[in-house]
Structures are given as C-alpha cells and as structure tokens.
Scaffold this motif. Structure first.
Motif, PDB file in Angstrom:
ATOM      1  N   THR A   5      23.059 -25.706  -9.019  1.00 33.27           N
ATOM      2  CA  THR A   5      23.243 -27.147  -9.166  1.00 33.27           C
ATOM      3  C   THR A   5      24.543 -27.465  -9.894  1.00 33.27           C
ATOM      4  N   THR A   6      24.933 -26.623 -10.851  1.00 33.55           N
ATOM      5  CA  THR A   6      26.208 -26.828 -11.553  1.00 33.55           C
ATOM      6  C   THR A   6      27.373 -26.721 -10.583  1.00 33.55           C
ATOM      7  N   TYR A   9      27.413 -29.851  -8.496  1.00 33.65           N
ATOM      8  CA  TYR A   9      27.919 -30.939  -9.337  1.00 33.65           C
ATOM      9  C   TYR A   9      29.443 -30.884  -9.421  1.00 33.65           C
ATOM     10  N   ARG A  13      32.288 -33.539  -8.013  1.00 37.14           N
ATOM     11  CA  ARG A  13      33.288 -34.021  -8.963  1.00 37.14           C
ATOM     12  C   ARG A  13      34.704 -33.768  -8.421  1.00 37.14           C
ATOM     13  N   VAL A  47      21.422 -33.487  -9.249  1.00 39.37           N
ATOM     14  CA  VAL A  47      22.876 -33.628  -9.378  1.00 39.37           C
ATOM     15  C   VAL A  47      23.287 -35.082  -9.219  1.00 39.37           C
ATOM     16  N   ARG A  50      22.491 -37.215 -12.227  1.00 34.98           N
ATOM     17  CA  ARG A  50      23.449 -36.996 -13.315  1.00 34.98           C
ATOM     18  C   ARG A  50      24.753 -37.734 -13.047  1.00 34.98           C
ATOM     19  N   LEU A  51      25.238 -37.678 -11.828  1.00 39.13           N
ATOM     20  CA  LEU A  51      26.492 -38.358 -11.494  1.00 39.13           C
ATOM     21  C   LEU A  51      26.356 -39.868 -11.627  1.00 39.13           C
TER      22      LEU A  51
END
Length: 262
Positions: A5-6, A9, A13, A47, A50-51
C-alpha cells in the motif's frame, strides 16, 4: 500501511507531482486502479482515504475521486494592460530596491508609481502523522509582536526554491522534511511590491539536531492543525506566507474548523 500500500500511495503521489494527474482530473475507476497497480480493492481504498485526508484528492459522489483545484470560470479577454513608459531607481541595496515607474493605465493620465522589489522567498508547512504542523514561536521587532510562523527564507541567486525550502526547515527547526511539494506561488502586496513567495507542503520529517540558524531561531513546536483557526482568531499567526500555507491546507481538507474562534 504495508509495503504494497505504501508503494501504491507513493505511485499516486508521483502522478500528482509530475502532472500526470492535473488539478480537476478524475482518478481512474477503482477497477482500473486495482488492475493497473496490482493491489486489492480494500487496500486501495485505504490509500485513497489517506490521500483524501491529506487533501491530495477529493471525493465526488460515492466513489469518484478527483484532484482538487479544477477551474470552471473562464479567463476574461479583451482588456488592456497598463503601459510602462520607463523606470528609474531611487534606492537599491541587498535587501530592498525602490523604483519609480512611469505608468499609464487604460483611459487614465500617466503618472509615476512606486515599486518595491524584495527577495524571492520559500516557506514550508510540514505535517506529521498526527496532523500537527511544524512551527516556530518568534519575536518580530518590526510589529513588536510574538507569534507563530512557518519556517522559510530567501531563495539564493541561481538556487531552486525547493532546495531553499528544505534547507530553511532544517536550519530553523532541526527537522529534515521527508519531502516537500510546491503548491503555489503568490505576491503578498501585488499593487506595489514584487516579492514572489513560494509555498511548499510536506508530510513527515526526521529530527537531526538543534536548529543551526541562530538569527532565525525560535521555540520549535508541532502545533495541532486543529488549533490553526483559533490561533488565527487571536492574531497569533504572523506573516502572509504562514497564513496562505495554512489556509491552503485547511481549504484542501474542506475548511476543517473554519468557523472556530468566531
């Protein structure tokens, strides 16, 4: 978030930073993203949430995501700019330059107008994972006032503003940002003063030691973002760069606490 997931993300980005996803653009459907990024739907939604919380995306409808900042108003046309017939310098040093410009607005008799040229500035709002912003409590002798400010400083000749922003945060606070994204450039007093202010926003920082810029040193604090409207109402936020950066963050988050302090 886990490694997968990082990575997703960071990929999204990167799309935003590179312009692959521009302001106003709609994100591909969840099905398309799942297939393109090789991630499960549940993890993808983590994700996206979070964004959205960071203001990088906004939700339209039930599951439609867009990049904030789309513009619907059309740019006016057919208007005439002021004519500039000449200019002369009255005063000039490293910090400030004062000129008189011979100008002629449309339909108005020409006259001399004062123009002040100041330095090019970079200012940064760094957030942590607790929604706190890195700030300095400082005394400014010109207004003779204490207040909270974001770290920032002058962009040296030939220097990239991002480099300045990263350096100034570290020198003034002792924290090294994980990354910074440029969000806007503005002029603080556009009618008379030329001083481009570049605003950066980042999330995450590493503590590397005490501040090294003693002239600009102040009390360093991670201030809760939820305190910003109250501090604004009290008059404890100093400088247009600090206000513009923090208002930008709050606006991207849907005006969090916008009525606080009224």
């Amino acid at each position: 978030m886990g490694p997968k997931t990082t990575k997703v993300y960071e990929t999204i980005r990167d799309w935003l930073a590179s312009g692959e996803l521009a302001p106003g653009d709609k994100l591909p459907s969840e099905r398309t993203l799942v297939e393109r990024l090789g991630i499960g739907r549940t993890a993808l939604r983590q994700v996206l949430v979070r964004l959205v919380s960071e203001g990088a995306l906004e939700v339209r409808g039930r599951s439609s995501y867009r990049v904030p900042g789309g513009v619907s108003v059309e740019t006016p046309t057919g208007l005439e700019p002021w004519k500039i017939h000449g200019e002369r310098t009255v005063y000039d040093n490293r910090w400030v330059k004062l000129d008189l410009w011979d100008v002629e607005p449309p339909g108005v008799e020409r006259f001399e107008h004062h123009v002040v040229k100041l330095q090019h500035v970079a200012i940064s709002a760094v957030l942590d994972d607790q929604d706190r912003v890195l700030m300095l409590w400082r005394y400014r002798f010109v207004p003779q006032q204490w207040g909270w400010e974001l770290p920032g400083g002058i962009v040296d000749a030939g220097e990239d503003a991002t480099t300045t922003a990263l350096r100034e945060v570290e020198e003034e606070t002792g924290w090294r940002p994980t990354s910074l994204d440029h969000v806007l450039t503005y002029q603080p007093m556009v009618g008379m003063v030329d001083s481009p202010h570049e605003i950066f926003v980042g999330r995450g920082a590493e503590h590397v030691g005490p501040p090294t810029d003693l002239e600009e040193a102040g009390h360093v604090e991670w201030v809760p973002l939820s305190d910003v409207p109250g501090l604004m109402a009290k008059g404890d936020l100093m400088g247009s760069g600090t206000l513009v950066a923090l208002l930008h963050i709050l606006a991207k988050r849907g005006g969090q606490g916008a009525t606080a302090g009224r």
